[in-house]
Design an enzyme around this catalytic site. Structure first.
Site, PDB file in Angstrom:
ATOM      1  N   ASP A   1     176.207  74.988  51.525  1.00 53.65           N
ATOM      2  CA  ASP A   1     175.851  73.728  52.176  1.00 53.65           C
ATOM      3  C   ASP A   1     174.641  73.091  51.464  1.00 53.65           C
ATOM      4  O   ASP A   1     173.917  73.770  50.735  1.00 53.65           O
ATOM      5  CB  ASP A   1     175.500  74.059  53.633  1.00 53.65           C
ATOM      6  CG  ASP A   1     175.090  72.844  54.437  1.00 53.65           C
ATOM      7  OD1 ASP A   1     175.594  71.746  54.162  1.00 53.65           O
ATOM      8  OD2 ASP A   1     174.260  73.018  55.349  1.00 53.65           O
TER       9      ASP A   1
ATOM     10  N   ASP B   1     172.103  70.289  53.089  1.00 52.84           N
ATOM     11  CA  ASP B   1     170.931  70.106  53.958  1.00 52.84           C
ATOM     12  C   ASP B   1     170.519  71.392  54.660  1.00 52.84           C
ATOM     13  O   ASP B   1     171.348  72.057  55.293  1.00 52.84           O
ATOM     14  CB  ASP B   1     171.210  69.011  54.991  1.00 52.84           C
ATOM     15  CG  ASP B   1     171.387  67.659  54.317  1.00 52.84           C
ATOM     16  OD1 ASP B   1     170.802  67.457  53.236  1.00 52.84           O
ATOM     17  OD2 ASP B   1     172.131  66.819  54.851  1.00 52.84           O
TER      18      ASP B   1
END
Lengths: 174, 174
Positions: free
Chosen positions: B8, B10
């Protein structure tokens, strides 16, 4: 049972082939007949492949492309019975990301952002079907590949072919 | 054997938490201590959640975020042994698409566009691992979920936790 169907953008829900020919003509004055490009790899269908490829990086190219005939009604109908994901290899053309997202919002406002994917390699997706025009994607998909006809793939016969959106609906018996 | 690892952006390779607090402070003058937001859902960690959420839609927000400590070296090391995919739920914030692509090009120029994915729902991916801070993604991943610690997930204990990039490397014995 609801199936997961991944649907490509260019040459599947977007008539990028005609758009590319139109823009090329506008820029160079050279008219290319759609019939004459059958069976040729994409950029090589143009007299100047490099100039043709450069068009893909121009701002506005993807945003102004027309929707594929029958795509709107067919996708809407498929969504009544199945889970639809729009999966586009947009990463190769960074300028296309915002434009493709805008295009989807305009032409398919009923598709949630949750069901949109911009990627590079499509082999990491696990959907029941992939509707795509490129064998580089279809060959490695985990589900059932459906090859949507485009000029560049007319001589390739190793996947179930769908020539238009009516044939997609027929395939899914809708 | 090379494993497929989805990572991922963020709160995993991007220190969006600190960045969000910094921008909020710049806009409102309100200083929020990182320790005080532990265990709170993301936007609700701010006195004015709506104003905090609005920041995510402002041009430049994602482009100017700092890289997570240790991420660069760790991802580079992981790539020597495994296939790395950056998978970000960027579709929710259309303005973030171009910015996130630029950010990746700047901070991780050695990652190919083929290995980048911007999506909504992550459940259609089939990778061996997913390193993410959100249980909404980890709960439905097909591979092994690794929860990267962020303020909003400190009280959630149903997944293997990695507190930082050193712990990710330790997990993969690198």
């Amino acid at each position: 049972m609801r199936k997961k169907i991944a649907i490509d953008m260019d040459n599947v829900i977007v008539d990028i082939e005609q758009h590319w020919l139109d823009i090329y003509e506008k820029k160079t004055g050279i008219v290319i007949d759609r019939a004459s490009i059958q069976g040729k790899p994409e950029a090589e269908a143009f007299p100047d492949p490099e100039a043709a490829r450069a068009l893909l990086f121009e701002p506005g190219f993807f945003k102004t492309a027309p929707i594929m005939e029958g795509a709107l009604e067919a996708v809407r109908k498929l969504m009544e019975h199945h889970e639809i994901y729009i999966v586009s290899a947009a990463m190769e053309f960074p300028n296309s990301l915002g434009e493709k997202r805008e295009w989807l919002g305009e032409f398919f406002p009923f598709i949630s952002w949750r069901n949109m994917v911009f990627c590079g390699d499509k082999s990491i997706f696990d959907t029941d079907y992939l509707i795509d025009d490129h064998v580089k994607n279809l060959d490695y998909c985990k589900g059932i590949p459906l090859m949507f006809t485009a000029a560049h793939n007319v001589h390739i016969n190793r996947h179930t072919r769908v020539n238009n959106w009516q044939e997609v609906l027929d395939y899914f018996k809708l």
